[in-house]
Design a protein around this motif. Structure first.
Motif, PDB file in Angstrom:
ATOM      1  N   UNK A 153       0.869  -1.114  -0.034  1.00  0.00           N
ATOM      2  CA  UNK A 153       0.005   0.016   0.073  1.00  0.00           C
ATOM      3  C   UNK A 153       0.840   1.338   0.022  1.00  0.00           C
ATOM      4  N   UNK A 154       1.368   1.795  -1.133  1.00  0.00           N
ATOM      5  CA  UNK A 154       2.317   2.802  -1.406  1.00  0.00           C
ATOM      6  C   UNK A 154       1.863   4.199  -0.839  1.00  0.00           C
ATOM      7  N   UNK A 155       0.488   4.184  -0.424  1.00  0.00           N
ATOM      8  CA  UNK A 155       0.080   5.307  -0.058  1.00  0.00           C
ATOM      9  C   UNK A 155      -0.306   5.457   1.409  1.00  0.00           C
ATOM     10  N   UNK A 156       0.210   4.456   2.200  1.00  0.00           N
ATOM     11  CA  UNK A 156      -0.236   3.939   3.705  1.00  0.00           C
ATOM     12  C   UNK A 156       0.412   5.281   4.490  1.00  0.00           C
ATOM     13  N   UNK A 157      -0.217   6.244   4.691  1.00  0.00           N
ATOM     14  CA  UNK A 157       0.317   7.217   5.794  1.00  0.00           C
ATOM     15  C   UNK A 157       0.886   6.701   7.088  1.00  0.00           C
ATOM     16  N   UNK A 158       0.094   5.767   7.881  1.00  0.00           N
ATOM     17  CA  UNK A 158       0.918   5.523   9.113  1.00  0.00           C
ATOM     18  C   UNK A 158       2.071   4.552   8.857  1.00  0.00           C
ATOM     19  N   UNK A 159       2.338   4.161   7.908  1.00  0.00           N
ATOM     20  CA  UNK A 159       3.574   3.298   7.755  1.00  0.00           C
ATOM     21  C   UNK A 159       4.586   4.384   7.477  1.00  0.00           C
ATOM     22  N   UNK A 160       4.569   5.117   6.652  1.00  0.00           N
ATOM     23  CA  UNK A 160       5.705   6.282   6.616  1.00  0.00           C
ATOM     24  C   UNK A 160       5.935   7.172   7.805  1.00  0.00           C
ATOM     25  N   UNK A 161       4.762   7.317   8.818  1.00  0.00           N
ATOM     26  CA  UNK A 161       5.047   7.619  10.061  1.00  0.00           C
ATOM     27  C   UNK A 161       5.985   6.675  10.861  1.00  0.00           C
ATOM     28  N   UNK A 162       5.468   5.575  10.817  1.00  0.00           N
ATOM     29  CA  UNK A 162       6.244   4.717  11.627  1.00  0.00           C
ATOM     30  C   UNK A 162       7.821   4.434  11.078  1.00  0.00           C
TER      31      UNK A 162
END
Length: 368
Positions: free
Chosen positions: A179-188
């Motif tokens: 999911x390239x647009x997953x904001x929580x993962x970028x935050x992680x």
């Protein structure tokens, strides 16, 4: 109560301030509650130093990992190794199926053998701060449905809590792969880089998170913390305002905002923000101590003493005011304040004894 003087107390800890002869570094202590995505901890910022002491200001922050912005001490490293050992033992139990008690407990908590059921059970364990069992439940859920990005993000945060940054990074990267647009993962991923001490890269990932989801108030908060750490107080203030727009009922955000104003030298705005924090959380002792610091900078010492008292007790308030006098080299006033603190708590208030000794030493040097 006090003469017209302005100062910062020397060190704030557990509702009171004590003066330190020497200190160094930048420390952090974070407590977590991942299941509610509300994280609070204590952040100490080095703000100034004199020939005798450093000044620290306490700022509460939302975060998901321990050890942010700090080098681990030997004791912390030992604790981390111990936690990792416990975690790995729990994993072995899960893999080998050797613990009937664990399996019986799981069967009670999971009515359905589905990914959703295991996730719900993991959330329940996490609310009770049983990280090992929470991980086991999330792991079972991912075995049934490996593309559950929400569960994988939670697993990444659990790895972070154990100090396992490589494992956490793999989880967040796996989420982004699916999911390239997953904001929580970028935050992680940003949190992983904070744990590794790479603040500039962390900022990049937090910015990506808010670009993907403008409602990520945690990412705005963490950006504010980093900018505070880097001395960019105006930028930090803007980030806290962004977070408050999204989550206006979190007293902790007004506290962070108030302390950024404090560090920037805008003390009236600091008092205003910290007062708002207290309206939301009127029993928060840390907020009272922080507003006391800001009031001292405005020479409003009577109000500061009252705030310090509400932030701890009367002995602590006298000790705090004594530290303020000491920073201003008002040694006689400082001595009286420390002695008052000792009078109230002669056996308990150890720091006041230490501070009084420092004042007497300074007074002796002054008369030579």
């Amino acid at each position: 109560m006090a003469p017209n003087t302005s100062s910062k107390p020397s060190h704030y800890t557990r509702g009171s301030i004590y003066c330190q002869k020497d200190s160094s570094g930048f420390s952090s202590q974070i407590t977590r509650q991942l299941s509610k995505v509300r994280f609070a901890g204590r952040w100490k910022i080095l703000t100034a130093k004199s020939s005798r002491s450093y000044i620290f200001i306490t700022i509460l922050v939302f975060a998901t990992i321990g050890g942010i912005f700090g080098c681990a001490t030997q004791k912390n490293q030992q604790n981390t190794l111990k936690e990792q050992s416990e975690y790995r033992r729990a994993m072995e139990l899960q893999e080998q199926k050797t613990s009937k008690d664990i399996e019986d407990e799981i069967s009670k908590k999971v009515p359905e053998m589905t990914a959703e059921g295991y996730e719900k059970s993991g959330d329940d364990y996490l609310r009770r701060d049983n990280i090992g069992m929470a991980f086991i439940q999330y792991d079972k859920a991912l075995r049934l449905d490996p593309k559950q990005t929400g569960i994988r993000n939670k697993t990444g945060h659990l790895f972070l809590r154990r100090g396992l940054t490589e494992e956490a990074m793999r989880e967040f990267e796996e989420v982004i792969k699916n999911d390239p647009l997953n904001a929580p993962a970028y935050e992680g991923k940003g949190m992983v880089f904070i744990a590794r001490g790479n603040l500039d890269t962390a900022k990049e990932y937090f910015r990506q998170a808010v670009q993907l989801d403008s409602k990520r108030w945690q990412a705005h908060t963490l950006l504010g913390i980093i900018h505070d750490r880097q001395g960019e107080f105006a930028v930090a203030i803007n980030e806290y305002h962004n977070a408050i727009k999204i989550n206006p009922n979190a007293g902790i955000l007004y506290n962070n905002l108030g302390m950024s104003y404090y560090l920037k030298g805008e003390y009236e705005k600091s008092v205003e923000a910290l007062t708002t924090a207290l309206k939301i959380e009127p029993a928060n002792q840390t907020f009272y101590n922080n507003v006391g610091l800001a009031l001292c900078r405005l020479n409003r010492y009577d109000e500061a003493f009252t705030a310090f008292k509400k932030g701890g007790d009367e002995a602590g308030a006298y000790n705090n005011i004594g530290c303020v006098y000491m920073k201003e080299q008002k040694y006689e006033e400082a001595l009286l304040a420390f002695e008052k603190a000792i009078e109230i708590k002669p056996n308990y208030y150890v720091k006041a004894h230490e501070n009084r000794a420092m004042v007497k030493e300074a007074m002796e040097k002054q008369t030579r």
